[in-house]
Design an enzyme around this catalytic site. Structure first.
Site, mmCIF file in Angstrom:
data_model
loop_
_atom_site.group_PDB
_atom_site.id
_atom_site.type_symbol
_atom_site.label_atom_id
_atom_site.label_comp_id
_atom_site.label_asym_id
_atom_site.label_seq_id
_atom_site.Cartn_x
_atom_site.Cartn_y
_atom_site.Cartn_z
ATOM 1 N N GLU A 77 0.819 -1.214 0.000
ATOM 2 C CA GLU A 77 0.000 0.000 0.000
ATOM 3 C C GLU A 77 0.855 1.267 0.000
ATOM 4 O O GLU A 77 0.465 2.289 -0.592
ATOM 5 C CB GLU A 77 -0.967 -0.007 1.190
ATOM 6 C CG GLU A 77 -1.981 -1.145 1.166
ATOM 7 C CD GLU A 77 -2.801 -1.223 -0.111
ATOM 8 O OE1 GLU A 77 -2.960 -0.183 -0.793
ATOM 9 O OE2 GLU A 77 -3.268 -2.326 -0.454
ATOM 10 N N HIS A 129 1.692 2.043 -3.535
ATOM 11 C CA HIS A 129 0.635 2.851 -4.149
ATOM 12 C C HIS A 129 0.764 4.311 -3.743
ATOM 13 O O HIS A 129 0.678 5.218 -4.567
ATOM 14 C CB HIS A 129 -0.742 2.358 -3.675
ATOM 15 C CG HIS A 129 -1.207 1.089 -4.288
ATOM 16 N ND1 HIS A 129 -1.272 0.895 -5.653
ATOM 17 C CD2 HIS A 129 -1.673 -0.057 -3.721
ATOM 18 C CE1 HIS A 129 -1.757 -0.321 -5.887
ATOM 19 N NE2 HIS A 129 -2.001 -0.911 -4.744
ATOM 20 N N HIS A 149 3.667 6.090 -5.312
ATOM 21 C CA HIS A 149 3.381 6.282 -6.734
ATOM 22 C C HIS A 149 2.534 7.551 -6.895
ATOM 23 O O HIS A 149 2.838 8.429 -7.720
ATOM 24 C CB HIS A 149 2.635 5.061 -7.279
ATOM 25 C CG HIS A 149 2.535 5.011 -8.776
ATOM 26 N ND1 HIS A 149 2.009 3.942 -9.451
ATOM 27 C CD2 HIS A 149 2.878 5.905 -9.738
ATOM 28 C CE1 HIS A 149 2.044 4.176 -10.757
ATOM 29 N NE2 HIS A 149 2.552 5.369 -10.954
#
Length: 600
Positions: free
Chosen positions: A391, A394, A397
């Site tokens: 996570e 993510h 990113h």
């Protein structure tokens, strides 16, 4: 494990996300909500004017960006507050309001694409040359032109936009059922103490070394879903039908083609994934046989797939330890990446523990202009350490993308959404494998790695195949009843897992608890993303700074500024070929070889 699930107000503040970084209080949210409604009205006043001058077009697109920023903040806050406790009526209401505002915006903006499509492509090029401010919108404008064959008239686009709230019905119904209404029974844990089965605890119970605990958790969970089999099947079918409706209205051959087209993903990427997995099912069958042998059981059952084979290495890992492991494991990504990671750890980006009514699972989300957020339901297992790494992949990113891109090209497509997260997992695994010389610890980690391949590449490919089959059958006129869905699912389980495992009748209902099926043709991207991540992680480990720079500057920072396939090519991985998937499955084979050698 904790026997009692805490109420939201019993969770320590340090373990709750800093939602106040979005809005200090609900009143601030309501104020911005009203201001955004006014801005949406102003956007509508540009109808019929977009082709007048380059300056008018730029003015509109800038205002659209401003409204998008407000909408994101409003929608994310309302839904994250709702996810903190899905039984809280106040935030159910705010989430509904936010959804209606999104539909209102889509309706007000329905004229935009058809109107831009009336402007000749060469005129748009001239506008961009004349007005430099339009340069940041060039990719968006090109995308509109690419989608011209599937764009409707302004009146039809408005009608479709107004129907948007209805299309969310199946997903919302399933979410309410799965997160707020369904309740599972208690079972006795390894110590004979009663523990309630929850979404967050289920995998921990399935990892238990006690066969009775695994079997009872498995049976009780699926027996509970089975009581609602017809309702869930109707909800699933309604979701498939609404996807088919939009595909037909927009003149796509199928819902799958529609979803792939949106990210400009060739259909071959989807079908090649399934073909490559089929060609390598013998490896999964071999892994199942190895698991049966190492567990020393006469019969291997579906509920035996999650428990570690090397039980001696099974340890509880505190959240503080998990953060340290993730930090150390991601050192190959460089100091800048680690600095951002630590910022997230130290400044409450993360909602850590399960509480009553909290949304199940884990995700990363957030609104442009504010740091990302991560929802966890942390349990003290190795799996949950990898979930944290995943996570935060993510989250970073999004962080890099938001920092480098304007809001209109910041959001990355779902095809690449799982790459950064899974790359983090792969790097963490290599770090842990590199740390240990102990034969049993190494075997434990390889077992975990093999499980990642099974659950992320093989399992998600199987889910993708289930979606492909069910949507195709619906398109052909087959009613997707509970019996039909169970029959399709069981057939795939038998094909994928082979003859060395007992296919328990309860597993037929597994389709009924997968929330990702309500975002159609999403799950295949876990498998393709996993394959791309394996390739990227190896480039980072082998090539060092050169690969890291390409990864961060060309891929993480790329956001949605190019097509997913192209962004990955810039980082050195070509997903338009079968090579990344085949390479990943070859790695699975090598890990299986080592596992057999270690535990021979």
């Amino acid at each position: 494990m904790e026997k009692k699930v805490l109420k939201r107000n019993e969770v320590e503040a340090a373990h709750k996300w800093a939602i106040e970084d979005l809005f200090q209080k609900d009143e601030d949210w309501k104020q911005e909500y009203e201001q955004t409604k006014e801005l949406i009205v102003k956007l509508g006043k540009y109808q019929g004017k977009l082709s007048e001058t380059p300056d008018t077009l730029l003015e509109f697109l800038n205002m659209e960006n401003e409204v998008s920023l407000h909408i994101e903040r409003i929608y994310v806050y309302a839904n994250q507050k709702y996810h903190e406790d899905t039984s809280n009526g106040t935030y159910q209401g705010l989430a509904d309001q936010a959804s209606r505002l999104v539909v209102e915006l889509e309706s007000a903006m329905s004229f935009v694409v058809p109107e831009i499509l009336t402007i000749p492509a060469e005129t748009i090029e001239k506008y961009i040359a004349k007005q430099p401010g339009l340069k940041i919108f060039q990719f968006n404008l090109q995308e509109i032109l690419r989608k011209k064959p599937h764009t409707l008239t302004a009146e039809m686009e408005e009608l479709v936009a107004k129907a948007g709230e209805l299309s969310e019905g199946p997903k919302n119904i399933f979410s309410m059922f799965n997160n707020a209404d369904i309740k599972f029974p208690e079972i006795e844990d390894e110590n004979g103490e009663l523990v309630e089965i929850t979404h967050g605890r289920f995998i921990s119970l399935m990892e238990s070394s006690n066969e009775r605990v695994r079997r009872e958790a498995f049976q009780k969970l699926y027996e509970t879903y089975n009581k609602f089999r017809n309702t869930i099947a109707a909800t699933f079918s309604a979701n498939v039908k609404q996807e088919a409706f939009y595909a037909k209205v927009r003149q796509y051959p199928s819902a799958m083609d529609m979803r792939l087209f949106l990210s400009n993903i060739p259909r071959d990427v989807y079908t090649n994934l399934i073909a490559s997995v089929h060609e390598n099912l013998h490896l999964l069958h071999r892994y199942v046989s190895l698991r049966k042998k190492l567990m020393g059981v006469e019969e291997l059952h579906m509920y035996d797939l999650y428990t570690p084979i090397v039980t001696e290495a099974d340890v509880k890992i505190s959240y503080a330890e998990a953060k340290e492991m993730v930090y150390e494991g991601l050192r190959p990504l460089g100091e800048d990446y680690l600095k951002v990671l630590k910022e997230g750890f130290d400044n409450r980006w993360i909602d850590v523990y399960e509480n009553e009514g909290k949304r199940s699972g884990a995700y990363s989300w957030g609104a442009y202009g504010t740091h990302p957020y991560v929802l966890l339901n942390y349990q003290e297992t190795l799996n949950n350490v990898f979930t944290l790494a995943h996570e935060m992949g993510h989250a970073l990113h999004s962080y890099y993308s938001d920092a480098a891109q304007p809001i209109n090209t910041a959001a990355y497509k779902t095809f690449v959404a799982e790459v950064a997260s899974t790359c983090n997992e792969a790097l963490l695994m290599e770090y842990l494998l590199g740390k240990t010389e102990d034969k049993k610890q190494r075997a434990y980690l390889i077992n975990y790695f093999l499980e990642q391949f099974r659950s992320t590449l093989y399992r998600q490919a199987m889910f993708a195949e289930f979606e492909m089959i069910t949507h195709q059958k619906a398109q052909e006129g087959t009613a997707l009843t509970a019996d039909i869905l169970c029959e399709i699912y069981r057939g795939l389980i038998e094909q994928y897992f082979g003859s060395d495992i007992v296919i328990d009748k309860e597993i037929d209902m597994e389709w009924s608890r997968i929330p990702h099926f309500y975002t159609a043709f999403y799950v295949y991207q876990y498998a393709t993303g996993y394959s791309a991540a394996m390739a990227l992680s190896r480039k980072i480990l082998q090539e060092g700074k050169t690969a890291v720079d390409a990864y961060i500057n060309n891929f993480l920072s790329g956001g949605g500024s190019d097509y997913p396939i192209e962004l990955l090519k810039k980082a050195g991985v070509d997903m338009s070929t079968r090579e990344p998937v085949n390479q990943a499955l070859a790695l699975f084979g090598r890990l299986l070889d080592e596992m057999e050698t270690l535990l021979a």
